[in-house]
Design a protein around this motif. Structure first.
Motif, PDB file in Angstrom:
ATOM      1  N   THR A 219      -7.700  36.182  11.314  1.00 27.29           N
ATOM      2  CA  THR A 219      -7.968  36.861  10.232  1.00 27.29           C
ATOM      3  C   THR A 219      -7.445  38.468  10.426  1.00 27.29           C
ATOM      4  OG1 THR A 219      -9.732  35.455   9.597  1.00 27.29           O
ATOM      5  CG2 THR A 219      -9.543  37.475   8.285  1.00 27.29           C
ATOM      6  N   ILE A 220      -7.638  38.940  11.185  1.00 21.69           N
ATOM      7  CA  ILE A 220      -7.225  40.301  11.085  1.00 21.69           C
ATOM      8  C   ILE A 220      -5.704  40.277  11.663  1.00 21.69           C
ATOM      9  CG2 ILE A 220      -7.420  42.625  12.660  1.00 21.69           C
ATOM     10  CD1 ILE A 220     -10.075  41.646  13.273  1.00 21.69           C
ATOM     11  N   ILE A 221      -5.208  39.637  12.291  1.00 14.47           N
ATOM     12  CA  ILE A 221      -3.658  39.678  12.682  1.00 14.47           C
ATOM     13  C   ILE A 221      -2.748  39.183  11.400  1.00 14.47           C
ATOM     14  CG2 ILE A 221      -2.030  38.531  13.947  1.00 14.47           C
ATOM     15  CD1 ILE A 221      -3.974  38.560  16.371  1.00 14.47           C
ATOM     16  N   SER A 222      -3.500  38.194  10.835  1.00 14.70           N
ATOM     17  CA  SER A 222      -2.667  37.600   9.618  1.00 14.70           C
ATOM     18  C   SER A 222      -2.851  38.397   8.571  1.00 14.70           C
ATOM     19  CB  SER A 222      -3.222  36.141   9.112  1.00 14.70           C
ATOM     20  OG  SER A 222      -4.550  36.246   8.954  1.00 14.70           O
ATOM     21  N   ALA A 223      -3.983  39.360   8.525  1.00 14.68           N
ATOM     22  CA  ALA A 223      -3.912  40.293   7.269  1.00 14.68           C
ATOM     23  C   ALA A 223      -2.954  41.384   7.267  1.00 14.68           C
ATOM     24  CB  ALA A 223      -5.494  40.606   6.909  1.00 14.68           C
ATOM     25  N   MET A 224      -2.781  41.740   8.770  1.00 14.02           N
ATOM     26  CA  MET A 224      -1.902  42.770   9.066  1.00 14.02           C
ATOM     27  C   MET A 224      -0.422  42.319   8.925  1.00 14.02           C
ATOM     28  SD  MET A 224      -3.519  45.028  12.184  1.00 14.02           S
ATOM     29  CE  MET A 224      -2.994  43.862  13.548  1.00 14.02           C
ATOM     30  N   ILE A 225      -0.031  41.235   9.238  1.00 14.39           N
ATOM     31  CA  ILE A 225       1.334  40.598   8.992  1.00 14.39           C
ATOM     32  C   ILE A 225       1.573  40.546   7.635  1.00 14.39           C
ATOM     33  CG2 ILE A 225       2.643  38.513   9.350  1.00 14.39           C
ATOM     34  CD1 ILE A 225       1.437  38.295  12.137  1.00 14.39           C
ATOM     35  N   PHE A 226       0.304  40.081   6.797  1.00 17.76           N
ATOM     36  CA  PHE A 226       0.662  39.959   5.268  1.00 17.76           C
ATOM     37  C   PHE A 226       0.949  41.348   4.650  1.00 17.76           C
ATOM     38  CE2 PHE A 226      -1.072  39.360   0.943  1.00 17.76           C
ATOM     39  CZ  PHE A 226      -0.363  38.346   0.644  1.00 17.76           C
ATOM     40  N   ALA A 227       0.206  42.160   5.144  1.00 16.29           N
ATOM     41  CA  ALA A 227       0.231  43.632   4.528  1.00 16.29           C
ATOM     42  C   ALA A 227       1.616  44.211   4.808  1.00 16.29           C
ATOM     43  CB  ALA A 227      -0.988  44.426   5.022  1.00 16.29           C
ATOM     44  N   ILE A 228       2.031  44.047   5.749  1.00 13.30           N
ATOM     45  CA  ILE A 228       3.526  44.488   6.203  1.00 13.30           C
ATOM     46  C   ILE A 228       4.494  43.953   5.403  1.00 13.30           C
ATOM     47  CG2 ILE A 228       5.027  44.636   8.073  1.00 13.30           C
ATOM     48  CD1 ILE A 228       3.013  44.922  10.186  1.00 13.30           C
ATOM     49  N   GLY A 229       4.284  42.568   5.434  1.00 11.69           N
ATOM     50  CA  GLY A 229       5.125  41.583   4.572  1.00 11.69           C
ATOM     51  C   GLY A 229       5.089  42.145   2.926  1.00 11.69           C
ATOM     52  N   MET A 230       3.988  42.539   2.470  1.00 13.06           N
ATOM     53  CA  MET A 230       3.801  42.654   1.065  1.00 13.06           C
ATOM     54  C   MET A 230       4.428  44.363   0.798  1.00 13.06           C
ATOM     55  SD  MET A 230       2.574  40.669  -0.920  1.00 13.06           S
ATOM     56  CE  MET A 230       2.286  41.466  -2.190  1.00 13.06           C
ATOM     57  N   TRP A 231       4.327  45.084   1.863  1.00 14.03           N
ATOM     58  CA  TRP A 231       4.805  46.296   1.775  1.00 14.03           C
ATOM     59  C   TRP A 231       6.265  46.399   1.878  1.00 14.03           C
ATOM     60  CZ3 TRP A 231       8.125  48.504   5.457  1.00 14.03           C
ATOM     61  CH2 TRP A 231       8.563  49.852   5.183  1.00 14.03           C
ATOM     62  N   ALA A 232       6.820  45.369   2.792  1.00 14.58           N
ATOM     63  CA  ALA A 232       8.490  45.409   2.700  1.00 14.58           C
ATOM     64  C   ALA A 232       8.917  44.732   1.272  1.00 14.58           C
ATOM     65  CB  ALA A 232       8.652  44.447   3.926  1.00 14.58           C
ATOM     66  N   TYR A 233       8.231  43.658   0.820  1.00 15.81           N
ATOM     67  CA  TYR A 233       8.759  43.264  -0.465  1.00 15.81           C
ATOM     68  C   TYR A 233       8.552  44.227  -1.718  1.00 15.81           C
ATOM     69  CZ  TYR A 233       8.526  40.379  -4.786  1.00 15.81           C
ATOM     70  OH  TYR A 233       9.008  39.955  -5.887  1.00 15.81           O
ATOM     71  N   TYR A 234       7.605  44.827  -1.922  1.00 17.00           N
ATOM     72  CA  TYR A 234       7.502  45.941  -2.751  1.00 17.00           C
ATOM     73  C   TYR A 234       8.322  47.294  -2.511  1.00 17.00           C
ATOM     74  CZ  TYR A 234       3.845  43.522  -5.114  1.00 17.00           C
ATOM     75  OH  TYR A 234       3.044  42.589  -5.924  1.00 17.00           O
ATOM     76  N   ALA A 235       8.864  47.296  -1.181  1.00 13.37           N
ATOM     77  CA  ALA A 235       9.660  48.535  -0.963  1.00 13.37           C
ATOM     78  C   ALA A 235      11.332  48.064  -1.104  1.00 13.37           C
ATOM     79  CB  ALA A 235       9.351  49.004   0.584  1.00 13.37           C
ATOM     80  N   GLY A 236      11.357  46.840  -1.301  1.00 10.21           N
ATOM     81  CA  GLY A 236      12.822  46.317  -1.398  1.00 10.21           C
ATOM     82  C   GLY A 236      13.345  45.721  -0.482  1.00 10.21           C
ATOM     83  N   TYR A 237      12.798  45.703   0.664  1.00 11.76           N
ATOM     84  CA  TYR A 237      13.375  45.083   1.890  1.00 11.76           C
ATOM     85  C   TYR A 237      13.464  43.643   1.941  1.00 11.76           C
ATOM     86  CZ  TYR A 237      13.009  49.801   3.704  1.00 11.76           C
ATOM     87  OH  TYR A 237      13.018  51.230   3.739  1.00 11.76           O
ATOM     88  N   LEU A 238      12.448  43.039   1.329  1.00  9.04           N
ATOM     89  CA  LEU A 238      12.596  41.351   1.197  1.00  9.04           C
ATOM     90  C   LEU A 238      12.921  40.926  -0.261  1.00  9.04           C
ATOM     91  CD1 LEU A 238       9.213  40.573   3.145  1.00  9.04           C
ATOM     92  CD2 LEU A 238      11.690  40.607   3.887  1.00  9.04           C
TER      93      LEU A 238
END
Length: 92
Positions: free
Chosen positions: A60-79
């Motif tokens: 749960t901790i690892i997947s939450a961190m990966i998900f948060a990084i992915g959401m940050w990259a999406y909203y920053a325009g990288y994805l």
């Protein structure tokens, strides 16, 4: 946020959580053969102590961190679709 965005985010997190679970399952597992202990008639490759509670928490901790990084990259325009199609050499 719409219901579609929330359900899509939950579906992505669910798939990511399962992938992370299967990646964390083999860590820290000792078989009966390695420990030299085991009940008669059981498979020597069966785990002695699986520690599933600890693995579920780490998953749960690892997947939450990966998900948060992915959401940050999406909203920053990288994805974005445009950027990913350009990286793959496909016209958009």
């Amino acid at each position: 946020m719409t219901a579609y965005q929330i359900s899509t985010g939950l579906a992505i997190y669910f798939v990511l959580w399962w992938l992370t679970l299967f990646l964390t399952l083999p860590f820290g597992v000792r078989s009966q053969h390695e420990d030299g202990v085991g009940a008669p008639g059981t498979d020597p490759g069966a785990p002695v102590l699986a520690r599933m509670g600890r693995k579920l928490i780490w998953t749960t901790i690892i997947s939450a961190m990966i998900f948060a990084i992915g959401m940050w990259a999406y909203y920053a325009g990288y994805l974005s679709i445009e950027r990913l199609s350009k990286l793959m050499g496909m016209p958009f």
